[in-house]
Design an enzyme around this catalytic site. Structure first.
Site, PDB file in Angstrom:
ATOM      1  N   ARG A 135     -59.620  62.576  36.043  1.00 59.08           N
ATOM      2  CA  ARG A 135     -58.591  61.577  35.747  1.00 59.08           C
ATOM      3  C   ARG A 135     -57.532  61.586  36.838  1.00 59.08           C
ATOM      4  O   ARG A 135     -57.454  62.505  37.643  1.00 59.08           O
ATOM      5  CB  ARG A 135     -57.928  61.866  34.385  1.00 59.08           C
ATOM      6  CG  ARG A 135     -58.871  61.725  33.201  1.00 59.08           C
ATOM      7  CD  ARG A 135     -59.289  60.288  32.994  1.00 59.08           C
ATOM      8  NE  ARG A 135     -60.214  60.128  31.875  1.00 59.08           N
ATOM      9  CZ  ARG A 135     -60.799  58.996  31.542  1.00 59.08           C
ATOM     10  NH1 ARG A 135     -60.565  57.906  32.257  1.00 59.08           N
ATOM     11  NH2 ARG A 135     -61.624  58.927  30.524  1.00 59.08           N
TER      12      ARG A 135
ATOM     13  N   ARG B 160     -71.323  54.766  34.009  1.00 58.80           N
ATOM     14  CA  ARG B 160     -72.420  54.262  34.849  1.00 58.80           C
ATOM     15  C   ARG B 160     -72.819  55.290  35.894  1.00 58.80           C
ATOM     16  O   ARG B 160     -74.014  55.561  36.098  1.00 58.80           O
ATOM     17  CB  ARG B 160     -71.987  52.950  35.528  1.00 58.80           C
ATOM     18  CG  ARG B 160     -72.954  52.453  36.591  1.00 58.80           C
ATOM     19  CD  ARG B 160     -72.412  51.212  37.291  1.00 58.80           C
ATOM     20  NE  ARG B 160     -71.138  51.449  37.951  1.00 58.80           N
ATOM     21  CZ  ARG B 160     -71.012  51.975  39.167  1.00 58.80           C
ATOM     22  NH1 ARG B 160     -72.088  52.342  39.857  1.00 58.80           N
ATOM     23  NH2 ARG B 160     -69.817  52.136  39.706  1.00 58.80           N
ATOM     24  N   ARG B 161     -71.834  55.878  36.574  1.00 59.62           N
ATOM     25  CA  ARG B 161     -72.143  56.879  37.597  1.00 59.62           C
ATOM     26  C   ARG B 161     -72.717  58.148  36.981  1.00 59.62           C
ATOM     27  O   ARG B 161     -73.631  58.760  37.533  1.00 59.62           O
ATOM     28  CB  ARG B 161     -70.880  57.192  38.408  1.00 59.62           C
ATOM     29  CG  ARG B 161     -70.392  56.006  39.231  1.00 59.62           C
ATOM     30  CD  ARG B 161     -69.144  56.344  40.013  1.00 59.62           C
ATOM     31  NE  ARG B 161     -68.669  55.188  40.781  1.00 59.62           N
ATOM     32  CZ  ARG B 161     -67.442  54.683  40.709  1.00 59.62           C
ATOM     33  NH1 ARG B 161     -66.545  55.240  39.898  1.00 59.62           N
ATOM     34  NH2 ARG B 161     -67.102  53.639  41.433  1.00 59.62           N
TER      35      ARG B 161
ATOM     36  N   LYS C  98     -62.961  42.716  36.382  1.00 58.45           N
ATOM     37  CA  LYS C  98     -64.187  42.645  35.591  1.00 58.45           C
ATOM     38  C   LYS C  98     -63.942  42.067  34.201  1.00 58.45           C
ATOM     39  O   LYS C  98     -64.816  41.448  33.617  1.00 58.45           O
ATOM     40  CB  LYS C  98     -64.814  44.043  35.470  1.00 58.45           C
ATOM     41  CG  LYS C  98     -65.271  44.639  36.786  1.00 58.45           C
ATOM     42  CD  LYS C  98     -66.096  45.871  36.572  1.00 58.45           C
ATOM     43  CE  LYS C  98     -65.299  47.032  36.032  1.00 58.45           C
ATOM     44  NZ  LYS C  98     -64.289  47.522  36.949  1.00 58.45           N
ATOM     45  N   ASP C  99     -62.752  42.295  33.627  1.00 63.74           N
ATOM     46  CA  ASP C  99     -62.478  41.864  32.267  1.00 63.74           C
ATOM     47  C   ASP C  99     -61.638  40.595  32.194  1.00 63.74           C
ATOM     48  O   ASP C  99     -61.158  40.233  31.136  1.00 63.74           O
ATOM     49  CB  ASP C  99     -61.751  42.991  31.518  1.00 63.74           C
ATOM     50  CG  ASP C  99     -62.566  44.267  31.494  1.00 63.74           C
ATOM     51  OD1 ASP C  99     -63.775  44.159  31.257  1.00 63.74           O
ATOM     52  OD2 ASP C  99     -62.005  45.342  31.709  1.00 63.74           O
TER      53      ASP C  99
ATOM     54  N   ARG D 131     -57.011  62.630  42.410  1.00 65.93           N
ATOM     55  CA  ARG D 131     -58.426  63.016  42.382  1.00 65.93           C
ATOM     56  C   ARG D 131     -58.814  63.755  43.667  1.00 65.93           C
ATOM     57  O   ARG D 131     -59.556  64.746  43.614  1.00 65.93           O
ATOM     58  CB  ARG D 131     -59.298  61.770  42.180  1.00 65.93           C
ATOM     59  CG  ARG D 131     -59.070  61.111  40.834  1.00 65.93           C
ATOM     60  CD  ARG D 131     -59.983  59.936  40.612  1.00 65.93           C
ATOM     61  NE  ARG D 131     -59.628  59.249  39.369  1.00 65.93           N
ATOM     62  CZ  ARG D 131     -60.483  58.582  38.601  1.00 65.93           C
ATOM     63  NH1 ARG D 131     -61.753  58.505  38.941  1.00 65.93           N
ATOM     64  NH2 ARG D 131     -60.081  57.989  37.498  1.00 65.93           N
TER      65      ARG D 131
ATOM     66  N   CYS E 288     -66.939  47.007  30.896  1.00 65.27           N
ATOM     67  CA  CYS E 288     -66.839  47.776  32.134  1.00 65.27           C
ATOM     68  C   CYS E 288     -67.024  49.273  31.904  1.00 65.27           C
ATOM     69  O   CYS E 288     -67.209  50.027  32.851  1.00 65.27           O
ATOM     70  CB  CYS E 288     -65.501  47.498  32.808  1.00 65.27           C
ATOM     71  SG  CYS E 288     -64.068  48.050  31.863  1.00 65.27           S
TER      72      CYS E 288
END
Length: 214
Positions: free
Chosen positions: A63, A45-46, A2-3, A69, A156
């Protein structure tokens, strides 16, 4: 990716998000979960999407790598976690997916699921070989999404979501959404992949999108 500058982009993986439930649960939709249900995610965003669409749900930061996770989920720290389906697929953990979130409704981050391939700018031989891996649909869609993200001066980590489809010829359908704690703005346009991000940005700014994260 994305970046990163636009690169050759292979065929896109599944682009949406998925829910992984703690084994004690068997809910089939976020609409069915009770008040105080805890979802782990580190994505703004979520988090904002959940706050707007499912106010009965609590979010808690999470994290660690994917295995960490999932371990935290199984140990009961969370009732569920939300992750990108592409990452789950690439690690062969599809059996842990409880259900998919609808891409058109929940959308995804600009460039989500895309793999970018870079090489030295002066290595023509490698560039020629890499060009064979480029997928035109993936490239067009990601170009439009990233143009929207960059022109909106987002990043992002900001609560910006998109949904795209390749249409006839070089046209892309692009829907954008910018969220805050208790509201969001969204708009959809269709046009040439090199310009549709500009069109969407213009409409979103007119709707006050930038005010939601500045």
């Amino acid at each position: 990716m994305k970046d990163q500058p636009q690169q050759h982009i292979p065929q896109l993986e599944d682009r949406g998000d998925v829910v992984l439930l703690n084994p004690k649960h068997n809910f089939k939709s976020l609409n069915d979960v009770p008040e105080g249900f805890i979802i782990g995610t580190s994505s703004l965003r979520r988090i904002m999407t959940i706050k707007n669409m499912h106010p009965q749900i609590e979010t808690k930061n999470i994290r660690g790598n994917l295995n960490t996770r999932i371990r935290k989920l199984d140990e009961g720290e969370y009732d569920a976690i939300i992750l990108a389906k592409a990452g789950i697929n690439r690690l062969g953990l599809q059996n842990r997916i409880s259900y998919d979130l609808d891409e058109k409704q929940y959308m995804y981050a600009p460039g989500q699921a895309a793999l970018g391939i870079q090489c030295r700018v002066d290595d023509e031989e490698v560039k020629e070989q890499l060009s064979k891996l480029n997928n035109q649909e993936s490239y067009y869609r990601c170009f439009a999404e990233r143009q929207f993200l960059n022109l909106l001066e987002g990043g992002c980590k900001l609560p910006i979501a998109v949904y795209s489809e390749l249409k006839q010829g070089d046209n892309v359908y692009l829907k954008g959404r910018v969220l805050s704690d208790n509201t969001f703005v969204e708009y959809e346009v269709e046009g040439h992949y090199k310009d549709v991000g500009k069109q969407l940005t213009k409409h979103m700014i007119e709707l006050g999108a930038k005010k939601l994260f500045t």
